[in-house]
Motif scaffolding. Sequence first.
Motif, short mmCIF file in Angstrom:
data_model
loop_
_atom_site.label_atom_id
_atom_site.label_comp_id
_atom_site.label_asym_id
_atom_site.label_seq_id
_atom_site.Cartn_x
_atom_site.Cartn_y
_atom_site.Cartn_z
N TRP A 1 49.04 31.30 31.04
CA TRP A 1 49.76 32.66 30.78
C TRP A 1 49.45 33.73 29.70
O TRP A 1 49.03 34.77 29.87
N SER B 1 46.20 35.27 31.15
CA SER B 1 46.60 36.38 31.99
C SER B 1 46.95 37.59 31.25
O SER B 1 46.53 38.65 31.48
N VAL C 1 45.12 41.17 31.22
CA VAL C 1 45.79 42.44 31.72
C VAL C 1 45.68 43.49 30.33
O VAL C 1 45.30 44.57 30.78
N ARG D 1 42.88 52.52 39.64
CA ARG D 1 43.95 52.19 40.69
C ARG D 1 43.29 51.29 41.65
O ARG D 1 43.97 50.00 41.89
N TYR E 1 43.49 47.35 40.38
CA TYR E 1 44.45 46.68 40.26
C TYR E 1 44.55 45.30 40.72
O TYR E 1 44.89 44.37 40.51
N TRP E 2 44.11 45.46 42.27
CA TRP E 2 44.01 44.44 42.89
C TRP E 2 42.69 43.26 42.68
O TRP E 2 43.11 42.05 42.67
N LEU F 1 42.33 42.87 39.49
CA LEU F 1 43.00 42.23 38.28
C LEU F 1 43.87 40.85 38.90
O LEU F 1 43.75 39.98 38.32
N VAL F 2 44.33 41.09 39.88
CA VAL F 2 45.31 40.12 40.43
C VAL F 2 44.45 39.05 40.82
O VAL F 2 44.62 37.81 40.55
N VAL G 1 43.06 37.34 37.57
CA VAL G 1 44.12 36.44 36.93
C VAL G 1 44.38 35.34 37.90
O VAL G 1 44.62 34.26 37.32
N GLY G 2 44.61 35.56 39.32
CA GLY G 2 44.47 34.31 40.22
C GLY G 2 43.54 33.24 39.71
O GLY G 2 43.69 31.95 39.72
N SER H 1 43.96 31.46 36.79
CA SER H 1 45.20 30.39 36.62
C SER H 1 44.92 29.34 37.43
O SER H 1 45.27 28.12 37.07
N VAL I 1 50.29 35.38 38.12
CA VAL I 1 49.73 35.88 39.29
C VAL I 1 50.80 36.62 40.30
O VAL I 1 50.55 37.97 40.83
N LEU J 1 52.30 39.86 38.53
CA LEU J 1 51.36 40.72 38.47
C LEU J 1 51.12 41.62 40.01
O LEU J 1 51.43 42.81 40.16
#
Lengths: 473, 49
Positions: A45, A48, A52, A446, A449-450, A452-453, A456-457, A460, B23, B26
């Motif tokens: 966490w 993540s 961000v 913009r 953003y994806w 970033l996902v 983070v994915g 994690s 995830v 977000l």
Amino acid sequence: MKRRRAAAAVALVTVAAAGIWPAAALAHGLVGRADLPIPPYLFGWAASIVLVVSFIALAALWKQPRLEDARERRIFDMPRMVDPLCGLIGVALFGIAIYAGLDGTKESNQNLLPNLVYVHFWVGFVLASVILGDVFRVFNPWRAIARAVGWVSGRLGIRSPLRREYPEKLGRWPAVAGILGFAWLELVYTQKANPRILVWISIGYAVVQLAAMAVYGVERWTQDGDAFSVYFNLFSRISVFVKRGRTVYLRPLLSGVTDMPLKPGSVALLCAAIGSTTFDGASNGPLWASLNPDLQSFFKTLGASANVKIELAGTVGLAACVAAVGLFYHLGVRGMRTVGRGHTTRELARRFAHTLVPIMFAYALAHYFSLLIYQGQAAGYLASNPLGNGSNLFGTAHWGINYGVISGAGIWYVQVGALIAGHVSGLTLAHDRALTVYQRLRDATRSQYWMLVVMVGFTSLGLWLLSAVRGAG
Amino acid sequence: MMTPPIAHFGHWYISLPVFMGPVVALFGYIYLQEWRNKRRDRKKSKKGA
């Protein structure tokens, strides 16, 4: 509209559930270890949050592309003899490893070949490439042999009658096949550590490389076809050092990654590399422990023998992990396509593929760091006793492996640090590229953003795999 | 016949969502923002028309 609301509701419920479940997870004793101050999921966490915050900082402070077309500074010229000398060392090491495989003990931990292949070569060159640049290129034994043969035949005026143009459509697909083949050998094949089998695979690979170099040319095949040359070259692009001809240049960290050639198979190669490392982590964790027996029993019902059922189950696992990584990246790119106009998913997937390079390094370092630190020490005794026959060439045959060199918590911190640094680097590269792809800064941000996902994915997932292995161990 | 993979299911079924929580959060947040942006753009274009 209903579908969107349902998706948002599912997301919120999952987040709420995730907040409730940590205690239950710790009760299973899977992710908690007494030597860490906080549970491993909190590292995930925190990582993540770091990503961000990095993303916000990039959007606010990084308004011009800085890594694309970065300047290189000449440092020095290598002496002319360095390349042939390093090639000779590579050939000598390859020869010794082959000799050990053919004539040494069958005990894999006492024979130089398995250690050299799986630890010093496969993992060691990754780290060396990131620190020093493309070192494998100069030590590559099959390239050195082919160049020597080419030099001699050039002097004698002989030209290879098999010579063909390398098909551009083939791109990096031979390298993808090679990396997947090696991953299968390392992670799936039940006889992977048997020196007698490994030696013939090594000889076979070298023969194929030499034959391909004779047909397509040494440098052309090395650039796109030789799996290990392509693989280690990708890591070397992270390095601040680059060698062109005999001259060594200094460049900004990561700037070399932006020059990654966009050829057919480039994205697949990165997904194969990350996916195979993912499977390496997953195959030691509880997820695979629960699926593997059922897959094996399924293949047994089809008539597979004991070893074949293990290998078939492993093949399914490896393929699933590579496909999952590819799918995850593809989803990120699909999300990116919704921003701006005139960009296809295929085009964006290729233009942003280089952002996976630091993630590939982060995964490799995080997963193999302990192997390199501990098993890497075997070089000490294997150098003196490469065949495992009791020789003591340098007086170091009695050396062992010191497991106290770094603590379990120390390894965990290195793994977390590698994953965070790798994914922040990936985000930085993606943001830098977005600034050149999109006209407006707002669209560039913009679009990311994806990504970033995705980052983070991957972070994690990486930490979950590592913590599961820790818990299992 | 393949047995359902439930032997150790509880272990990873709990720990995976815990790790993947950020995830999902977000994803949900970005999805919601994008949806709002698009709705606002649609309203603007309707008003313009």
